[in-house]
Scaffold this motif. Structure first.
Motif, mmCIF file in Angstrom:
data_model
loop_
_atom_site.group_PDB
_atom_site.id
_atom_site.type_symbol
_atom_site.label_atom_id
_atom_site.label_comp_id
_atom_site.label_asym_id
_atom_site.label_seq_id
_atom_site.Cartn_x
_atom_site.Cartn_y
_atom_site.Cartn_z
ATOM 1 N N GLY A 273 1.093 -1.359 0.236
ATOM 2 C CA GLY A 273 0.083 0.085 -0.220
ATOM 3 C C GLY A 273 0.967 1.411 -0.639
ATOM 4 O O GLY A 273 0.569 2.457 0.060
ATOM 5 N N LEU A 276 -0.349 4.016 -2.067
ATOM 6 C CA LEU A 276 -1.696 4.926 -2.007
ATOM 7 C C LEU A 276 -1.881 6.289 -1.241
ATOM 8 O O LEU A 276 -2.634 5.954 -1.691
ATOM 9 N N SER A 307 -9.973 2.865 -0.134
ATOM 10 C CA SER A 307 -9.909 1.800 0.404
ATOM 11 C C SER A 307 -8.365 1.598 -0.079
ATOM 12 O O SER A 307 -7.596 1.869 -0.274
ATOM 13 N N ASP A 308 -8.267 1.103 1.384
ATOM 14 C CA ASP A 308 -6.587 0.201 1.760
ATOM 15 C C ASP A 308 -6.843 -1.098 0.498
ATOM 16 O O ASP A 308 -5.087 -1.459 0.497
ATOM 17 N N SER A 309 -7.638 -1.909 -0.264
ATOM 18 C CA SER A 309 -7.440 -2.534 -1.271
ATOM 19 C C SER A 309 -7.491 -1.520 -2.803
ATOM 20 O O SER A 309 -7.664 -2.196 -3.865
#
Length: 340
Positions: A273, A276, A307-309
């Motif tokens: 991540g 991100l 989102s984190d994904s």
């Protein structure tokens, strides 16, 4: 079959590429290659005619500056120099014209699986495509059209949404570092936006090994409109290039080498991540009301977050929050000229 003898001008180009931007005397080139000074001069003239920018200066010699098109020899030299010889490739292929680098890359990798990245690019394409199979305009020597294979680490998960968004953030950063004053925004999930217009896009696909029943490579395809072109009427209002001047001196191969190496580095750790925060910073959708097409379904609501994904967190009109990982934003009020 005997190997074809390398042309003199190719040998001169390769020698100059050992020290791009540095003057090498005609005597030194002649000595290096065991040819005459006149042969060096003729080779340089031929290379200049081919579109290679080579400066000549009395008493100093010749210096390679750049090319007005992508070239396999030049990009290979830059990749080696920028990685200090540490990054290997299974293949680097440059086409004058091809239907689609993405289609070719997938077909090639299906029969030539490798342990290292492979790079496929072209000066123009006749059947390039993006997400949902959409064709896109790829005028010759006006943009970069690249498919980069990224070997899969079987010990690490493949998170398609996070890979695509991480690639978008990396490409945006390299472009901003290359072009003074440029500011690149991102439209979830894969569009590069400058001044309210689309300048590029990304697609991520996988190559499946039927025999071993596993994916053996990811193919990251992307295009960037670099120089202005006569865009077809259906995209004139939403497409643009990074620069306005059609004669702007682009170092195509250096830019391609930088993008390629940055994406290879990204592939090693994108699951963490790490990219991100930059993607979120560049996203202009957060807080905007959008329409989102997912298969045959359409959702409308306000984008709350990424989102984190790397999913799009959407608050629907009924108050429900839904995280979506695949789909297309078809309308956003922020930039009407994008026709989203």
């Amino acid at each position: 079959m005997a190997e074809m003898k390398q042309r003199t001008k190719d040998r001169v180009l390769i020698d100059l590429l050992q020290q791009p931007g540095t003057y090498v005397s005609g005597d030194q080139l002649a000595s290096d290659l065991a040819i005459s000074r006149e042969s060096v001069w003729k080779a340089v003239k031929s290379l200049q005619k081919d579109g290679h920018r080579i400066s000549s200066k009395k008493k100093s010699g010749y210096a390679y500056l750049s090319s007005n098109h992508v070239d396999q020899r030049v990009v290979t030299a830059y990749l080696d120099q920028l990685s200090q010889g540490q990054q290997a490739f299974d293949t680097i292929q440059v086409f004058d014209d091809i239907n689609s680098t993405q289609t070719y890359a997938k077909d090639y990798l299906a029969t030539h699986p490798g342990q290292q990245p492979s790079l496929f690019t072209a000066r123009t394409m006749g059947a390039g495509y993006g997400r949902r199979g959409r064709a896109f305009f790829a005028p010759k020597d006006r943009g970069l059209y690249i498919s980069l294979s990224l070997p899969i680490d079987q010990e690490q998960p493949v998170i398609a949404s996070l890979l695509t968004t991480s690639a978008a953030a990396v490409i945006a950063q390299v472009l901003e570092e290359t072009f003074d004053g440029l500011s690149v925004s991102l439209k979830w999930v894969n569009d590069l936006i400058v001044s309210g217009h689309k300048v590029g896009g990304i697609i991520t696909e996988a190559v499946f090994d039927m025999e071993n029943q596993q994916y053996n490579a990811l193919v990251l395809g992307f295009f960037v409109n670099v120089l202005p072109a006569d865009y077809p009427s259906d995209i004139q209002k939403k497409a643009m290039a990074l620069v306005d001047d059609p004669n702007y001196p682009i170092d195509w191969n250096f830019l391609m080498a930088r993008l390629t190496l940055a994406l290879i580095r990204m592939n090693a750790n994108y699951q963490s991540g790490e990219y991100l925060a930059d993607y979120r910073r560049r996203s202009f959708l957060i807080g905007q009301r959008v329409s989102l097409q997912v298969g045959q379904e359409q959702f409308e609501g306000t984008v709350m977050a990424i989102s984190d994904s790397a999913g799009l967190v959407l608050r629907l009109d009924n108050g429900e929050e839904k995280t979506i990982y695949a789909g297309e934003v078809t309308k956003v009020k922020l930039y009407e000229n994008l026709n989203l």
